[in-house]
Design a protein around this motif. Structure first.
Motif, PDB file in Angstrom:
ATOM      1  N   CYS A 189      33.718  26.849  14.821  1.00 57.41           N
ATOM      2  CA  CYS A 189      33.447  28.166  14.263  1.00 57.41           C
ATOM      3  C   CYS A 189      32.068  28.646  14.702  1.00 57.41           C
ATOM      4  O   CYS A 189      31.396  28.020  15.511  1.00 57.41           O
ATOM      5  N   SER A 190      31.669  29.757  14.120  1.00 59.07           N
ATOM      6  CA  SER A 190      30.347  30.326  14.332  1.00 59.07           C
ATOM      7  C   SER A 190      29.539  30.226  13.035  1.00 59.07           C
ATOM      8  O   SER A 190      30.097  29.931  11.972  1.00 59.07           O
ATOM      9  N   GLY A 191      28.244  30.497  13.122  1.00 54.23           N
ATOM     10  CA  GLY A 191      27.404  30.457  11.938  1.00 54.23           C
ATOM     11  C   GLY A 191      26.044  31.041  12.228  1.00 54.23           C
ATOM     12  O   GLY A 191      25.780  31.550  13.330  1.00 54.23           O
ATOM     13  N   SER A 192      25.145  30.974  11.245  1.00 50.20           N
ATOM     14  CA  SER A 192      23.806  31.527  11.431  1.00 50.20           C
ATOM     15  C   SER A 192      22.813  30.825  10.508  1.00 50.20           C
ATOM     16  O   SER A 192      23.165  30.349   9.434  1.00 50.20           O
ATOM     17  N   VAL A 193      21.564  30.781  10.958  1.00 53.02           N
ATOM     18  CA  VAL A 193      20.467  30.286  10.133  1.00 53.02           C
ATOM     19  C   VAL A 193      20.012  31.453   9.264  1.00 53.02           C
ATOM     20  O   VAL A 193      19.571  32.487   9.789  1.00 53.02           O
ATOM     21  N   VAL A 194      20.148  31.320   7.953  1.00 54.61           N
ATOM     22  CA  VAL A 194      19.848  32.427   7.051  1.00 54.61           C
ATOM     23  C   VAL A 194      18.815  32.011   6.010  1.00 54.61           C
ATOM     24  O   VAL A 194      18.743  30.850   5.604  1.00 54.61           O
ATOM     25  N   THR A 216      28.186  39.641  26.748  1.00 50.21           N
ATOM     26  CA  THR A 216      28.229  41.087  26.792  1.00 50.21           C
ATOM     27  C   THR A 216      28.285  41.647  25.399  1.00 50.21           C
ATOM     28  O   THR A 216      28.682  40.989  24.456  1.00 50.21           O
ATOM     29  N   ALA A 217      27.890  42.888  25.249  1.00 44.78           N
ATOM     30  CA  ALA A 217      27.937  43.563  23.961  1.00 44.78           C
ATOM     31  C   ALA A 217      27.979  45.060  24.198  1.00 44.78           C
ATOM     32  O   ALA A 217      27.430  45.551  25.182  1.00 44.78           O
ATOM     33  N   PRO A 218      28.657  45.804  23.332  1.00 45.15           N
ATOM     34  CA  PRO A 218      28.676  47.254  23.467  1.00 45.15           C
ATOM     35  C   PRO A 218      27.260  47.800  23.399  1.00 45.15           C
ATOM     36  O   PRO A 218      26.369  47.229  22.775  1.00 45.15           O
ATOM     37  N   ALA A 219      27.056  48.955  24.026  1.00 41.75           N
ATOM     38  CA  ALA A 219      25.718  49.520  24.125  1.00 41.75           C
ATOM     39  C   ALA A 219      25.083  49.736  22.761  1.00 41.75           C
ATOM     40  O   ALA A 219      23.891  49.550  22.575  1.00 41.75           O
ATOM     41  N   GLU A 220      25.915  50.147  21.771  1.00 42.06           N
ATOM     42  CA  GLU A 220      25.347  50.442  20.462  1.00 42.06           C
ATOM     43  C   GLU A 220      24.840  49.194  19.746  1.00 42.06           C
ATOM     44  O   GLU A 220      24.159  49.309  18.725  1.00 42.06           O
ATOM     45  N   ALA A 221      25.151  47.999  20.247  1.00 40.56           N
ATOM     46  CA  ALA A 221      24.702  46.766  19.615  1.00 40.56           C
ATOM     47  C   ALA A 221      23.471  46.192  20.310  1.00 40.56           C
ATOM     48  O   ALA A 221      23.113  45.062  20.101  1.00 40.56           O
ATOM     49  N   ALA A 222      22.800  47.022  21.138  1.00 43.17           N
ATOM     50  CA  ALA A 222      21.720  46.508  21.982  1.00 43.17           C
ATOM     51  C   ALA A 222      20.567  45.904  21.181  1.00 43.17           C
ATOM     52  O   ALA A 222      19.891  45.000  21.663  1.00 43.17           O
ATOM     53  N   THR A 223      20.329  46.400  19.967  1.00 44.82           N
ATOM     54  CA  THR A 223      19.212  45.876  19.191  1.00 44.82           C
ATOM     55  C   THR A 223      19.550  44.562  18.489  1.00 44.82           C
ATOM     56  O   THR A 223      18.674  43.893  17.977  1.00 44.82           O
ATOM     57  N   THR A 224      20.813  44.209  18.424  1.00 46.78           N
ATOM     58  CA  THR A 224      21.228  42.948  17.817  1.00 46.78           C
ATOM     59  C   THR A 224      21.294  41.875  18.893  1.00 46.78           C
ATOM     60  O   THR A 224      21.855  42.099  19.957  1.00 46.78           O
ATOM     61  N   THR A 225      20.705  40.712  18.612  1.00 50.26           N
ATOM     62  CA  THR A 225      20.724  39.612  19.576  1.00 50.26           C
ATOM     63  C   THR A 225      21.393  38.395  18.944  1.00 50.26           C
ATOM     64  O   THR A 225      21.867  38.443  17.812  1.00 50.26           O
ATOM     65  N   PHE A 226      21.383  37.292  19.673  1.00 55.70           N
ATOM     66  CA  PHE A 226      21.950  36.044  19.164  1.00 55.70           C
ATOM     67  C   PHE A 226      20.916  35.189  18.447  1.00 55.70           C
ATOM     68  O   PHE A 226      21.242  34.086  17.994  1.00 55.70           O
ATOM     69  N   ALA A 227      19.683  35.684  18.342  1.00 55.14           N
ATOM     70  CA  ALA A 227      18.641  34.922  17.657  1.00 55.14           C
ATOM     71  C   ALA A 227      19.051  34.649  16.214  1.00 55.14           C
ATOM     72  O   ALA A 227      19.429  35.557  15.483  1.00 55.14           O
ATOM     73  N   GLY A 228      18.986  33.385  15.821  1.00 54.57           N
ATOM     74  CA  GLY A 228      19.382  32.986  14.477  1.00 54.57           C
ATOM     75  C   GLY A 228      20.814  32.521  14.363  1.00 54.57           C
ATOM     76  O   GLY A 228      21.213  31.994  13.324  1.00 54.57           O
ATOM     77  N   THR A 229      21.606  32.703  15.410  1.00 51.22           N
ATOM     78  CA  THR A 229      23.008  32.285  15.343  1.00 51.22           C
ATOM     79  C   THR A 229      23.181  30.871  15.872  1.00 51.22           C
ATOM     80  O   THR A 229      22.379  30.373  16.669  1.00 51.22           O
ATOM     81  N   VAL A 230      24.255  30.222  15.417  1.00 48.13           N
ATOM     82  CA  VAL A 230      24.573  28.859  15.841  1.00 48.13           C
ATOM     83  C   VAL A 230      26.055  28.762  16.170  1.00 48.13           C
ATOM     84  O   VAL A 230      26.867  29.577  15.726  1.00 48.13           O
ATOM     85  N   ALA A 231      26.384  27.746  16.945  1.00 47.55           N
ATOM     86  CA  ALA A 231      27.780  27.411  17.222  1.00 47.55           C
ATOM     87  C   ALA A 231      28.113  26.109  16.511  1.00 47.55           C
ATOM     88  O   ALA A 231      27.351  25.134  16.585  1.00 47.55           O
ATOM     89  N   LEU A 232      29.236  26.105  15.791  1.00 45.30           N
ATOM     90  CA  LEU A 232      29.767  24.892  15.184  1.00 45.30           C
ATOM     91  C   LEU A 232      30.831  24.327  16.110  1.00 45.30           C
ATOM     92  O   LEU A 232      31.190  24.940  17.121  1.00 45.30           O
ATOM     93  N   SER A 233      31.378  23.184  15.759  1.00 42.38           N
ATOM     94  CA  SER A 233      32.424  22.581  16.587  1.00 42.38           C
ATOM     95  C   SER A 233      33.679  23.431  16.622  1.00 42.38           C
ATOM     96  O   SER A 233      34.434  23.388  17.595  1.00 42.38           O
TER      97      SER A 233
END
Length: 270
Positions: free
Chosen positions: A40-45, A21-38
């Motif tokens: 923590c969180s992270g991202s392909v940048v 889920t995500a607040p309505a104002e974040a609708a244009t942001t997706t999880f594309a490019g993000t990763v899960a660590l053992s």
């Protein structure tokens, strides 16, 4: 630090209930490019000038290293690593596959709280195999007041708020971070969100990396950072969360390799 493994059981259950889920104002942001660590969180940048054929980089926190927190003053560079990362689908509901590090390119908890892993594959190959493009590191300092999203690959949750301001020094236990991003109160990040990219919603670019928050109102202790201004005055903001800026990293990278000798590079050096 919001690695805080991994908050309370209540926080875990609450976050689990909100997965996807995500607040309505974040609708244009997706999880594309993000990763899960053992842990923590992270991202392909991708640095702005990097080629899609360059080795891909994963951004997270220095305190998310498997081997433990770097000491104050410690800077780690070019260390072999075989760490793995789960690449999320655009909607965050599934893992598309596993990415693997070739080396820990850079990590520190001095002045900032960041880690960069270089993968054994390129941005182009990730795009070809999984249909996922990298997030771009912004080369410019963000401004106070901008809308932002903290995208957690670990919890598969997007936190939306604004940059409330910047902190001269953020002190937590033995570590000191400079020019940290302070969030408005709407971003109630929890344990496991450490390392999440901070995305400027208007551009979709990464302007920071999520790293900590004051949990119980204590002063400058672990999981209870305090703000210290230029005159040495201390402010404690219980329930407020923080991240570290990443624009400085772009001048310290040449494609996907470190260039700490660049005179414009202001990141801590070994």
């Amino acid at each position: 630090m919001t690695r805080r493994l991994l908050g309370t059981l209540f926080a875990m259950l609450t976050a689990s209930a909100l997965v996807g889920t995500a607040p309505a104002e974040a609708a244009t942001t997706t999880f594309a490019g993000t990763v899960a660590l053992s842990n923590c969180s992270g991202s392909v940048v991708k640095p702005p000038e990097a080629s899609l054929d360059d080795p891909a980089l994963v951004l997270s926190n220095g305190h998310c290293l498997q081997e433990g927190f770097p000491d104050p003053g410690e800077v780690i560079v070019d260390k072999p690593s075989s760490r793995t990362f789960s690449l999320l689908s655009k909607d965050g509901r599934s893992s598309l596959g596993t990415l693997k590090a070739k080396k820990l390119l850079y990590a520190t908890m001095t002045d900032t709280d960041v880690s960069l892993y270089q993968l054994d594959t390129s941005y182009a190959k990730i795009k070809s195999r999984y249909g996922i493009a990298p997030l771009t590191l912004s080369p410019t300092r963000p401004s106070a007041g901008i809308a932002m999203d903290v995208v957690s690959g670990y919890w598969k949750k997007i936190y939306s708020c604004n940059i409330d301001g910047f902190v001269h020094e953020l002190h937590e236990a033995d570590w000191v971070w400079k020019d940290s991003i302070r969030y408005t109160s709407a971003c109630k990040t929890i344990g496991g969100t450490s390392g999440s990219p901070i995305i400027e919603t208007s551009t979709g670019k990464v302007v920071g990396v999520n790293n900590t928050g004051n949990e119980s109102g204590q002063r400058c202790t672990m999981n209870n950072p305090c703000e210290v201004d230029a005159a040495g005055n201390v402010t404690v903001r219980q329930g407020i969360n923080y991240g570290e800026q990443t624009y400085q990293l772009t001048s310290c990278l040449s494609h996907s390799e470190l260039d700490l000798a660049n005179p414009n590079c202001r990141a801590p050096k070994p």
